[in-house]
Enzyme design. Sequence first.
Site, PDB file in Angstrom:
ATOM      1  N   VAL A 188      25.284   8.345  20.945  1.00 30.25           N
ATOM      2  CA  VAL A 188      25.663   6.859  21.382  1.00 30.25           C
ATOM      3  C   VAL A 188      24.173   6.154  21.162  1.00 30.25           C
ATOM      4  O   VAL A 188      23.273   6.390  21.768  1.00 30.25           O
ATOM      5  CB  VAL A 188      25.787   6.934  22.670  1.00 30.25           C
ATOM      6  CG1 VAL A 188      25.843   5.453  23.463  1.00 30.25           C
ATOM      7  CG2 VAL A 188      27.426   7.388  23.101  1.00 30.25           C
ATOM      8  N   LEU A 189      24.195   5.314  20.285  1.00 31.91           N
ATOM      9  CA  LEU A 189      23.135   4.063  20.110  1.00 31.91           C
ATOM     10  C   LEU A 189      23.229   2.902  20.692  1.00 31.91           C
ATOM     11  O   LEU A 189      24.271   2.462  20.686  1.00 31.91           O
ATOM     12  CB  LEU A 189      22.955   4.162  18.588  1.00 31.91           C
ATOM     13  CG  LEU A 189      22.570   5.187  17.673  1.00 31.91           C
ATOM     14  CD1 LEU A 189      22.715   5.087  16.201  1.00 31.91           C
ATOM     15  CD2 LEU A 189      20.661   5.336  17.708  1.00 31.91           C
ATOM     16  N   HIS A 239      14.556  -0.701  15.604  1.00 32.45           N
ATOM     17  CA  HIS A 239      14.648   0.655  15.780  1.00 32.45           C
ATOM     18  C   HIS A 239      16.326   0.949  15.724  1.00 32.45           C
ATOM     19  O   HIS A 239      16.740   1.762  14.807  1.00 32.45           O
ATOM     20  CB  HIS A 239      14.216   1.266  16.989  1.00 32.45           C
ATOM     21  CG  HIS A 239      13.856   2.534  17.031  1.00 32.45           C
ATOM     22  ND1 HIS A 239      14.139   3.571  18.053  1.00 32.45           N
ATOM     23  CD2 HIS A 239      13.629   3.526  16.272  1.00 32.45           C
ATOM     24  CE1 HIS A 239      14.015   4.859  17.741  1.00 32.45           C
ATOM     25  NE2 HIS A 239      13.754   4.857  16.300  1.00 32.45           N
TER      26      HIS A 239
HETATM   27  O1  INI Z   1      20.738   9.014  20.246  1.00 28.12           O
HETATM   28  C1  INI Z   1      19.981   8.071  20.489  1.00 28.12           C
HETATM   29  N1  INI Z   1      18.668   8.180  19.881  1.00 28.12           N
HETATM   30  C2  INI Z   1      17.792   7.134  19.872  1.00 28.12           C
HETATM   31  N2  INI Z   1      16.385   7.244  19.513  1.00 28.12           N
HETATM   32  C3  INI Z   1      16.091   8.409  19.187  1.00 28.12           C
HETATM   33  C4  INI Z   1      16.428   8.969  17.890  1.00 28.12           C
HETATM   34  O2  INI Z   1      17.856   9.168  17.533  1.00 28.12           O
HETATM   35  C5  INI Z   1      15.373  10.302  17.368  1.00 28.12           C
HETATM   36  O3  INI Z   1      15.954  11.259  18.247  1.00 28.12           O
HETATM   37  C6  INI Z   1      14.023  10.082  17.424  1.00 28.12           C
HETATM   38  O4  INI Z   1      13.688   8.935  16.672  1.00 28.12           O
HETATM   39  C7  INI Z   1      13.081  11.329  16.883  1.00 28.12           C
HETATM   40  O5  INI Z   1      13.399  11.486  15.806  1.00 28.12           O
HETATM   41  C8  INI Z   1      18.233   5.885  20.664  1.00 28.12           C
HETATM   42  N3  INI Z   1      17.447   4.833  20.678  1.00 28.12           N
HETATM   43  O6  INI Z   1      16.235   4.745  20.325  1.00 28.12           O
HETATM   44  O7  INI Z   1      17.809   3.839  21.145  1.00 28.12           O
HETATM   45  C9  INI Z   1      19.447   5.847  21.095  1.00 28.12           C
HETATM   46  O8  INI Z   1      19.991   4.563  21.726  1.00 28.12           O
HETATM   47  N4  INI Z   1      20.461   6.948  20.805  1.00 28.12           N
END
Ligand code: INI
Length: 208
Positions: free
Chosen positions: A132-133, A140
């Site tokens: 879930v993003l 980002h």
């Molecule tokens: O699964 C998610 N990862 C998120 N970030 C972490 C990313 O997926 C990586 O785990 C991180 O960048 C390390 O590689 C999110 N945000 O930053 O908002 C999110 O909403 N959901």
Amino acid sequence: DFQKGLEPATTTQDGSALRILIVHTRWNTPIVQGLVDGAKKTMIEQHNVKPENIVIESVPGAYELPFAAKKLLEVSQIRAAEGASDLIGNVNLLDGLNLNSPTTSSTGTAPPVSGGAKGSRQAFDAVICIGVLIKGSTMHFEYICEAVSQGIMRVGLDSGVPVIFGVLTCLNEEQALSRAGLDKDGRGHNHGIDWGSGAVEMALLKNR
Ligand SMILES: O=c1[nH]c(NC[C@H](O)[C@H](O)[C@H](O)CO)c([N+](=O)[O-])c(=O)[nH]1
């Protein structure tokens, strides 16, 4: 926006011989858990996938989903090939399949697949990547969404194993809750259900 009743219609399919991998993230965990439960429940109850043939793994976040799917698929395919080579190793060309060997069953098929995630030698027939993003105040979100969707598509095409894109890309938490069927007014729909059905359908298509 999601409108009830437009999701793909699904009929019961025979998932009884399939082995499915679910890789999920550890971000927004209550929503991710709802999606995972929806996919798992649908595969078991609607499509007869055996519970012991559903393997669930987690990763830190959505960006890690493609790598984990690729790696876990590769390992499962290597283990399946090893299983087959064990069987071949017992073929005594002089007198056909050595049916007395302890590693082949009476039908001369590969060693019986022991249940459970670790022991099974059956390669995965499909993968569901669930995450879930939720958009924050920076770009980002956009970069991760693009990278993850391209990455997941590539794992499927490169491996020849269908990978279901089970990543919600939402502008706020309310949208995510609704798409996991967790919204207060119950108007939402758990997309995990559709991903479970899609995984079974695409696995059977792969195995045609
Ligand atoms: O699964 C998610 N990862 C998120 N970030 C972490 C990313 O997926 C990586 O785990 C991180 O960048 C390390 O590689 C999110 N945000 O930053 O908002 C999110 O909403 N959901």
